[in-house]
Write an enzyme that holds these catalytic residues in place. Sequence first.
Site, PDB file in Angstrom:
ATOM      1  CG  MET A   1      -1.890  -1.194   1.166  1.00  0.00           C
ATOM      2  SD  MET A   1      -3.478  -0.875   1.932  1.00  0.00           S
ATOM      3  CE  MET A   1      -3.018  -0.579   3.588  1.00  0.00           C
TER       4      MET A   1
ATOM      5  N   GLY B   1      10.995  -3.207   5.519  1.00  0.00           N
ATOM      6  CA  GLY B   1      10.241  -4.464   5.463  1.00  0.00           C
ATOM      7  C   GLY B   1       9.866  -4.776   4.016  1.00  0.00           C
ATOM      8  CG  HIS B   2       7.038  -2.357   1.965  1.00  0.00           C
ATOM      9  ND1 HIS B   2       6.916  -1.303   2.845  1.00  0.00           N
ATOM     10  CD2 HIS B   2       5.826  -2.939   1.886  1.00  0.00           C
ATOM     11  CE1 HIS B   2       5.656  -1.234   3.255  1.00  0.00           C
ATOM     12  NE2 HIS B   2       4.979  -2.219   2.695  1.00  0.00           N
TER      13      HIS B   2
HETATM   14  O1  PAF Z   1      -0.312  -5.808   3.844  1.00  0.00           O
HETATM   15  C1  PAF Z   1      -0.651  -4.893   3.068  1.00  0.00           C
HETATM   16  O2  PAF Z   1       0.069  -3.956   2.807  1.00  0.00           O
HETATM   17  C2  PAF Z   1      -2.044  -4.941   2.435  1.00  0.00           C
HETATM   18  O3  PAF Z   1      -2.972  -5.504   3.294  1.00  0.00           O
HETATM   19  C3  PAF Z   1      -2.049  -5.653   1.072  1.00  0.00           C
HETATM   20  C4  PAF Z   1      -1.689  -7.121   1.196  1.00  0.00           C
HETATM   21  C5  PAF Z   1      -1.112  -4.950   0.122  1.00  0.00           C
HETATM   22  C6  PAF Z   1      -3.464  -5.612   0.473  1.00  0.00           C
HETATM   23  O4  PAF Z   1      -3.892  -4.312   0.288  1.00  0.00           O
END
Ligand code: PAF
Length: 510
Positions: free
Chosen positions: A29, A35-36
């Site tokens: 999001m 983390g990403h």
């Molecule tokens: O974990 C997240 O960032 C959200 O819940 C996801 C999996 C991208 C779905 O919108």
Amino acid sequence: MNKVILRKTEEIENWRRNINSEINFIPTMGNLHNGHIKLISTAKNENSNVNLVSIFVNPLQFDNKLDLENYPKTIDNDIKISFENGADAIFIPSTEDIYPPNNEKITLLKASKKLSSALCGLTRIGHFDGVCTVVYRLLNLIKPRNLYLGEKDWQQLLILKNLVLTKKLNVAIKSIPTQRDFDGIPLSSRNINLSKNERKLIRFFSNELLVAKENFQKEQKIRLKEIIRKLSAEKISIEYLEHLHPHTLQKARVEDNISILAGAIRCGETRLIDHVFLMKRRPIIAIDGPAGSGKSTVTKLIAKKLKLLYLDTGAMYRALSWLLIKEDIDYEKENKLQKILKNISIVFKSNDNANQDVFINNYCVTEEIRSQEISSIVSKISSIKEVREFLVEEQRKIGESGGLVAEGRDIGTTVFPDAELKIFLTASIDERAKRRKSDKKSKESQEIDIHTLKELIKKRDFEDSNREISPLIKANDAIEIITDGYSINEVVDQIINLYNYKIPKEIQIQ
Ligand code: PAF
């Protein structure tokens, strides 16, 4: 490959047609943090697939309008971070693209009732339905091979695994451990909103969970009330703090080897979650199956790949058989056997060839125990009650603190009935005879004709399956894998995938 930004759903179709590769999908999001980055770089390093990151703030999963409006948006930086860390494409759709108005084709999904009626699901009404709806929509558009998710949102991970299973989607879910900041708090896009004091409170909360985990290792006990009292004394507003089974999210039971302690707290306007896994011992994989099913080769490779101890119980029975023959012991006589068992020590040691040697009473018998002479007697000796009891006890001692993969015939039923993953590995008699015949290490097998080999295998199966004590049977909760037609690596990968599915990565790295 040219890095691309895709904004329309139709562009995804075209892009997919041109890439000529499987896809790793990392949904986000936005407001990307380390983390990403770990998710993107794990996907990049794990295989040669193309990596697609999506950035979409999904309105359906917000139960609070203000929370949606305040959700941090840092799109330019997100694009930069994604490309720098391994994304080949970024999908940034608009809300209308994901949810076209008046489009009846968009299915609004309901998350698993059982999994979503615990923890965050109790207060964030509709949140997991929204997550399922958007992820299902994205998966159908992107059709990835792998979906990468963080274990930080453990409940979300379970719910999405359940979605993939119930919708029979052809995608593998890969998870990464919770990533923590320098001060121990889990990385979250929401951390940006925290004041200095709020951050201090979260640090206290995360630290309490870690302390609880350490105490659990020592005492095998969790003192929920005491933790709640300490958090309240710091004026931390607790939404929930629960000790649960890690997969069902039902109350943890005393017999659960792995459980989860999960909590949510509120700091000002921000709500934060954290958890720790509690473990009585490290995980155990039990691999049972008949002779010639490929158990040894597969188990050795799994041990190496997952950095687990390799417990070859068959070698223990063979080593004991070898000693009884060598010392000319009349093993049918109970008192003689009892006496010798008292003085037996069997140990495994790693050797220079990155394999392990087996020693019985200090004799290295790695080679000798593979002879036809031992093969023809081992089943008989291993059906003796005293032998069985003695070796099962030895095996349990080795497995006391877990962290091993054991192969044999009664591992999942008798030795480690509480193993986290039980596999019953088998193959047809034709296939097993063919494998034995082409086994360059066994000269004797090469000299015997294929018909006799098949008869020998049938006889061994019969003896193993019909002996009174610990016969070869598949445990009720074992997963059967018939290896005919599969390469060794394919079988190994299949078992590792099952392990990763069951055992949180956070536990695997401990
Ligand atoms: O974990 C997240 O960032 C959200 O819940 C996801 C999996 C991208 C779905 O919108």
